[in-house]
Design an enzyme around this catalytic site. Sequence first.
Site, PDB file in Angstrom:
ATOM      1  NE  ARG A 153      -7.623  11.058   5.223  1.00 38.20           N
ATOM      2  CZ  ARG A 153      -8.244  10.609   6.576  1.00 38.20           C
ATOM      3  NH1 ARG A 153      -7.269   9.956   7.238  1.00 38.20           N
ATOM      4  NH2 ARG A 153      -9.380  10.660   6.774  1.00 38.20           N
ATOM      5  CG  HIS A 154      -3.578   8.922   1.172  1.00 36.59           C
ATOM      6  ND1 HIS A 154      -4.496   8.163   0.513  1.00 36.59           N
ATOM      7  CD2 HIS A 154      -3.919   8.556   2.605  1.00 36.59           C
ATOM      8  CE1 HIS A 154      -4.987   7.362   1.243  1.00 36.59           C
ATOM      9  NE2 HIS A 154      -4.810   7.348   2.517  1.00 36.59           N
ATOM     10  CD  GLU A 197      -6.693  -0.395   1.098  1.00 32.56           C
ATOM     11  OE1 GLU A 197      -6.990   0.506   1.861  1.00 32.56           O
ATOM     12  OE2 GLU A 197      -5.916  -1.380   1.434  1.00 32.56           O
ATOM     13  CG  ASN A 232      -1.738   1.124   1.376  1.00 29.43           C
ATOM     14  OD1 ASN A 232      -1.466   2.228   1.236  1.00 29.43           O
ATOM     15  ND2 ASN A 232      -3.091   0.922   1.759  1.00 29.43           N
ATOM     16  CG  HIS A 274      -5.394  -1.941   9.711  1.00 26.86           C
ATOM     17  ND1 HIS A 274      -4.948  -1.270  10.493  1.00 26.86           N
ATOM     18  CD2 HIS A 274      -5.875  -1.037   8.665  1.00 26.86           C
ATOM     19  CE1 HIS A 274      -5.435   0.080  10.387  1.00 26.86           C
ATOM     20  NE2 HIS A 274      -5.876   0.219   9.393  1.00 26.86           N
ATOM     21  CB  THR A 283      -5.244   4.375   9.143  1.00 28.70           C
ATOM     22  OG1 THR A 283      -5.201   3.236   8.463  1.00 28.70           O
ATOM     23  CG2 THR A 283      -5.200   3.873  10.674  1.00 28.70           C
ATOM     24  CB  THR A 284      -9.196   1.484   7.099  1.00 29.63           C
ATOM     25  OG1 THR A 284      -8.893   2.107   5.725  1.00 29.63           O
ATOM     26  CG2 THR A 284     -10.627   1.059   7.043  1.00 29.63           C
ATOM     27  CD  GLU A 315      -6.753  -6.312   3.110  1.00 28.06           C
ATOM     28  OE1 GLU A 315      -6.937  -6.188   1.725  1.00 28.06           O
ATOM     29  OE2 GLU A 315      -6.088  -5.558   3.717  1.00 28.06           O
ATOM     30  CG  HIS A 351      -8.341   3.960   0.992  1.00 29.81           C
ATOM     31  ND1 HIS A 351      -8.527   3.717   2.532  1.00 29.81           N
ATOM     32  CD2 HIS A 351      -9.378   4.359   0.752  1.00 29.81           C
ATOM     33  CE1 HIS A 351      -9.693   4.136   2.557  1.00 29.81           C
ATOM     34  NE2 HIS A 351     -10.263   4.369   1.503  1.00 29.81           N
ATOM     35  NE  ARG A 371      -9.330   8.266   4.134  1.00 31.19           N
ATOM     36  CZ  ARG A 371      -9.480   7.351   5.177  1.00 31.19           C
ATOM     37  NH1 ARG A 371      -8.934   6.283   5.345  1.00 31.19           N
ATOM     38  NH2 ARG A 371     -10.560   7.387   6.025  1.00 31.19           N
ATOM     39  N   GLY A 379       1.108  -1.535   4.345  1.00 32.23           N
ATOM     40  CA  GLY A 379       1.578  -0.116   3.891  1.00 32.23           C
ATOM     41  C   GLY A 379       2.411   0.429   4.971  1.00 32.23           C
ATOM     42  CG  HIS A 380       2.285   3.353   8.836  1.00 36.19           C
ATOM     43  ND1 HIS A 380       3.168   3.369   9.942  1.00 36.19           N
ATOM     44  CD2 HIS A 380       2.050   4.543   8.710  1.00 36.19           C
ATOM     45  CE1 HIS A 380       3.479   4.330  10.321  1.00 36.19           C
ATOM     46  NE2 HIS A 380       2.785   5.323   9.788  1.00 36.19           N
ATOM     47  CG  ASP A 423      -2.961   4.602   0.483  1.00 34.32           C
ATOM     48  OD1 ASP A 423      -3.064   4.610  -0.604  1.00 34.32           O
ATOM     49  OD2 ASP A 423      -3.908   4.352   1.119  1.00 34.32           O
ATOM     50  CG  HIS A 424       1.144   6.126   4.648  1.00 31.54           C
ATOM     51  ND1 HIS A 424       0.054   7.156   4.721  1.00 31.54           N
ATOM     52  CD2 HIS A 424       0.802   5.017   5.386  1.00 31.54           C
ATOM     53  CE1 HIS A 424      -0.692   6.577   5.827  1.00 31.54           C
ATOM     54  NE2 HIS A 424      -0.458   5.422   5.961  1.00 31.54           N
TER      55      HIS A 424
HETATM   56  N1  PXP Z   1      -5.747  -3.273   4.106  1.00 31.92           N
HETATM   57  C1  PXP Z   1      -6.666  -2.195   4.075  1.00 31.92           C
HETATM   58  C2  PXP Z   1      -8.116  -2.630   3.769  1.00 31.92           C
HETATM   59  C3  PXP Z   1      -6.351  -0.894   4.785  1.00 31.92           C
HETATM   60  O1  PXP Z   1      -7.404   0.026   4.690  1.00 31.92           O
HETATM   61  C4  PXP Z   1      -5.078  -0.557   5.021  1.00 31.92           C
HETATM   62  C5  PXP Z   1      -4.799   0.809   5.307  1.00 31.92           C
HETATM   63  O2  PXP Z   1      -4.910   1.627   4.410  1.00 31.92           O
HETATM   64  C6  PXP Z   1      -4.163  -1.641   4.807  1.00 31.92           C
HETATM   65  C7  PXP Z   1      -4.436  -2.825   4.417  1.00 31.92           C
HETATM   66  C8  PXP Z   1      -2.742  -1.319   5.186  1.00 31.92           C
HETATM   67  O3  PXP Z   1      -2.436  -1.091   6.651  1.00 31.92           O
HETATM   68  P1  PXP Z   1      -1.141  -0.564   7.051  1.00 31.92           P
HETATM   69  O4  PXP Z   1      -0.902   0.706   6.416  1.00 31.92           O
HETATM   70  O5  PXP Z   1      -1.385  -0.406   8.754  1.00 31.92           O
HETATM   71  O6  PXP Z   1      -0.152  -1.900   6.769  1.00 31.92           O
END
Ligand code: PXP
Length: 253
Positions: free
Chosen positions: A55-56, A76, A6, A196, A106-107, A157, A49, A51, A218-219, A8-9
């Site tokens: 935001r990103h 997403e 992911n 997540h 975050t979600t 998921e 994602h 959104r 992601g993070h 996004d960041h």
């Molecule tokens: N899966 C889903 C459905 C998410 O919403 C996210 C966060 O955007 C992730 C995975 C990734 O989570 P993390 O950034 O904590 O790894």
Amino acid sequence: MKLGVNIDHVATLRQARYAGSLHLPNAEPLLLPAAAACELAGATGITIHLRADRRHIQDQDAFELRSAIRTKLNLEMGNTPEILAIAVRLRPDEVCLVPENRQEITTEGGLDAAGQEAALMPTIRALHAAGIRVSLFVEPAPVQVEAASRLGADMVELHTGAFANAAGLAADAELDRIRAAAIQAHGLGLQVNAGHGINYENVAQLHSVPHLEELNIGHSIVSRALFTGMERAVKEMLAAMARPHPARMFIPA
Ligand code: PXP
């Protein structure tokens, strides 16, 4: 286990400086090279994602990534008409439907698939009609997995956030819930993914979850990439995924 990264960041960092001036040639960091580095390192997919508050990830990012990535694109999205219309035009390989709340960082939780069947059904049908595989991001709870199956989703998921935030026996209990949900989902013919809060340490424990096909992370990867670069951060995550957790030792009292 396969890895979807992911990114996004990467966009979060760009937006922190350039949200109002994305047209500038120096708006960085760039998403396309980030995605390419993930793919080069062995990721099997790129996740973004889009959104409602943008935001990103921006719409243009999504379309540029669609044409650039060589593995697969997992979008997403919250279940809204606006984002659904974009998804149908974008044609990602997969969509993961997530709950979305503007105030969250975050979600936060899983999608209430069981409580929102009527609202989700037409969206899932529209995505399938566009040739897009559909995943539902759900808590590892029997009612949610059952609902995903009734709704005709291709995948679930499983939300690993509670597991990631727990420690000791509480983490073991969360892992038990994830295991049970994975067995149930597989039995219902659903592909089982998870995501997540997964990081370089806790990922090893997911080896005890059967039928797990793909992780979306992601993070922790983007955070490590600040020090190592993206390619190495992804390779290190793939290595961590391949290393099972050493069996817990029994220490007699
Ligand atoms: N899966 C889903 C459905 C998410 O919403 C996210 C966060 O955007 C992730 C995975 C990734 O989570 P993390 O950034 O904590 O790894």
